[in-house]
Design a protein around this motif. Structure first.
Motif, mmCIF file in Angstrom:
data_model
loop_
_atom_site.group_PDB
_atom_site.id
_atom_site.type_symbol
_atom_site.label_atom_id
_atom_site.label_comp_id
_atom_site.label_asym_id
_atom_site.label_seq_id
_atom_site.Cartn_x
_atom_site.Cartn_y
_atom_site.Cartn_z
ATOM 1 N N VAL A 137 0.844 -1.195 0.000
ATOM 2 C CA VAL A 137 0.000 0.000 0.000
ATOM 3 C C VAL A 137 0.883 1.250 0.000
ATOM 4 O O VAL A 137 0.696 2.165 -0.805
ATOM 5 C CB VAL A 137 -0.959 0.022 1.220
ATOM 6 C CG1 VAL A 137 -1.663 1.363 1.338
ATOM 7 C CG2 VAL A 137 -1.964 -1.113 1.134
ATOM 8 N N ARG A 138 1.878 1.271 0.888
ATOM 9 C CA ARG A 138 2.762 2.443 0.977
ATOM 10 C C ARG A 138 3.538 2.662 -0.313
ATOM 11 O O ARG A 138 3.686 3.791 -0.773
ATOM 12 C CB ARG A 138 3.711 2.291 2.174
ATOM 13 C CG ARG A 138 3.011 2.538 3.507
ATOM 14 C CD ARG A 138 4.001 2.612 4.658
ATOM 15 N NE ARG A 138 4.551 1.312 5.023
ATOM 16 C CZ ARG A 138 3.935 0.437 5.814
ATOM 17 N NH1 ARG A 138 2.771 0.727 6.351
ATOM 18 N NH2 ARG A 138 4.501 -0.721 6.091
ATOM 19 N N SER A 139 4.044 1.581 -0.915
ATOM 20 C CA SER A 139 4.823 1.751 -2.148
ATOM 21 C C SER A 139 3.930 2.220 -3.294
ATOM 22 O O SER A 139 4.349 3.050 -4.109
ATOM 23 C CB SER A 139 5.569 0.459 -2.518
ATOM 24 O OG SER A 139 4.662 -0.557 -2.874
ATOM 25 N N ARG A 140 2.705 1.727 -3.363
ATOM 26 C CA ARG A 140 1.782 2.183 -4.426
ATOM 27 C C ARG A 140 1.420 3.648 -4.229
ATOM 28 O O ARG A 140 1.350 4.409 -5.197
ATOM 29 C CB ARG A 140 0.532 1.310 -4.447
ATOM 30 C CG ARG A 140 0.846 -0.074 -5.011
ATOM 31 C CD ARG A 140 -0.327 -0.971 -5.024
ATOM 32 N NE ARG A 140 -1.315 -0.523 -6.005
ATOM 33 C CZ ARG A 140 -2.416 -1.202 -6.278
ATOM 34 N NH1 ARG A 140 -2.657 -2.340 -5.654
ATOM 35 N NH2 ARG A 140 -3.267 -0.742 -7.159
ATOM 36 N N LEU A 141 1.211 4.051 -2.972
ATOM 37 C CA LEU A 141 0.907 5.458 -2.708
ATOM 38 C C LEU A 141 2.111 6.330 -3.048
ATOM 39 O O LEU A 141 1.957 7.426 -3.609
ATOM 40 C CB LEU A 141 0.485 5.647 -1.248
ATOM 41 C CG LEU A 141 -0.894 5.108 -0.882
ATOM 42 C CD1 LEU A 141 -1.093 5.110 0.635
ATOM 43 C CD2 LEU A 141 -1.989 5.904 -1.564
ATOM 44 N N SER A 142 3.296 5.857 -2.740
ATOM 45 C CA SER A 142 4.513 6.606 -3.058
ATOM 46 C C SER A 142 4.652 6.757 -4.571
ATOM 47 O O SER A 142 4.935 7.843 -5.073
ATOM 48 C CB SER A 142 5.723 5.889 -2.472
ATOM 49 O OG SER A 142 6.904 6.537 -2.864
ATOM 50 N N ARG A 143 4.462 5.668 -5.294
ATOM 51 C CA ARG A 143 4.541 5.708 -6.757
ATOM 52 C C ARG A 143 3.480 6.650 -7.319
ATOM 53 O O ARG A 143 3.759 7.441 -8.230
ATOM 54 C CB ARG A 143 4.374 4.292 -7.327
ATOM 55 C CG ARG A 143 4.617 4.217 -8.829
ATOM 56 C CD ARG A 143 4.471 2.809 -9.385
ATOM 57 N NE ARG A 143 3.109 2.327 -9.191
ATOM 58 C CZ ARG A 143 2.786 1.210 -8.551
ATOM 59 N NH1 ARG A 143 3.717 0.452 -8.029
ATOM 60 N NH2 ARG A 143 1.525 0.851 -8.418
ATOM 61 N N THR A 144 2.301 6.634 -6.752
ATOM 62 C CA THR A 144 1.216 7.519 -7.206
ATOM 63 C C THR A 144 1.589 8.974 -6.966
ATOM 64 O O THR A 144 1.386 9.825 -7.833
ATOM 65 C CB THR A 144 -0.099 7.165 -6.481
ATOM 66 O OG1 THR A 144 -0.446 5.812 -6.799
ATOM 67 C CG2 THR A 144 -1.223 8.083 -6.892
ATOM 68 N N ARG A 145 2.149 9.276 -5.803
ATOM 69 C CA ARG A 145 2.560 10.660 -5.511
ATOM 70 C C ARG A 145 3.613 11.134 -6.507
ATOM 71 O O ARG A 145 3.567 12.264 -6.996
ATOM 72 C CB ARG A 145 3.091 10.771 -4.079
ATOM 73 C CG ARG A 145 2.007 10.738 -3.018
ATOM 74 C CD ARG A 145 2.545 11.149 -1.648
ATOM 75 N NE ARG A 145 3.761 10.455 -1.247
ATOM 76 C CZ ARG A 145 3.787 9.290 -0.608
ATOM 77 N NH1 ARG A 145 2.661 8.675 -0.288
ATOM 78 N NH2 ARG A 145 4.937 8.738 -0.270
ATOM 79 N N VAL A 146 4.582 10.259 -6.831
ATOM 80 C CA VAL A 146 5.627 10.624 -7.792
ATOM 81 C C VAL A 146 5.005 10.882 -9.171
ATOM 82 O O VAL A 146 5.340 11.873 -9.835
ATOM 83 C CB VAL A 146 6.711 9.513 -7.867
ATOM 84 C CG1 VAL A 146 7.646 9.736 -9.042
ATOM 85 C CG2 VAL A 146 7.492 9.460 -6.566
#
Length: 160
Positions: A137-146
């Motif tokens: 979840v955190r990595s997908r949110l991070s990728r989405t923010r980028v």
């Protein structure tokens, strides 16, 4: 007890509220709200004597007026913060641009982003909802923010 309490104290409470807030309708609302609080605390009021009941009502009215004043100040501050200075983008256009930007995401990433940053769910809660590990979840949110950041930067370069 309630009829007597209302008949005896409502006019007095309303006058007090009107003097405090300088608005008849607001004073009536505050006085009525005070009696609603009294009904919710009936067990407490029944144990009090007549003078103590009157004091309780006035204290509840004062607290109601203070709460309303604080809420009004917060609402005014919020509305002031939403005003756009001259030359600032129209908020309607900004919302449309944001929707367009978010529409470039997959449905699941858009949902995760919305639930995390607009609804306030934690990565752990989202993990349980979607059946995926919290790290994912955190990595997908991070990728989405980028992705969103890069889209905003690229969009700014095209407009600038």
């Amino acid at each position: 007890m309630w009829e007597e309490l209302y008949e005896k104290h409502y006019p007095e409470l309303k006058r007090f509220a009107a003097a405090a807030c300088k608005n008849k309708a607001e004073a009536e609302d505050a006085a009525q709200e005070t009696f609603l609080k009294a009904l919710q605390n009936g067990d407490v009021l029944e144990e009090l004597g007549p003078n103590q009941r009157r004091a309780w009502l006035f204290r509840a009215l004062k607290n109601t007026l203070c709460d309303r004043y604080r809420r009004s100040r917060l609402e005014d501050a919020y509305l002031e913060s939403q005003r756009t200075p001259e030359g600032a983008p129209d908020p309607g256009i900004q919302r449309a641009e944001n929707r367009l930007l978010l529409s470039s995401l997959s449905q699941e990433d858009r949902t995760l982003f919305h639930l995390r940053y607009e609804e306030g769910y934690t990565a752990q809660e989202l993990s349980e909802m979607f059946g995926i590990p919290p790290g994912t979840v955190r990595s997908r949110l991070s990728r989405t923010r980028v992705l969103l950041k890069n889209s905003l930067i690229d969009g700014g370069k095209q407009n600038g």
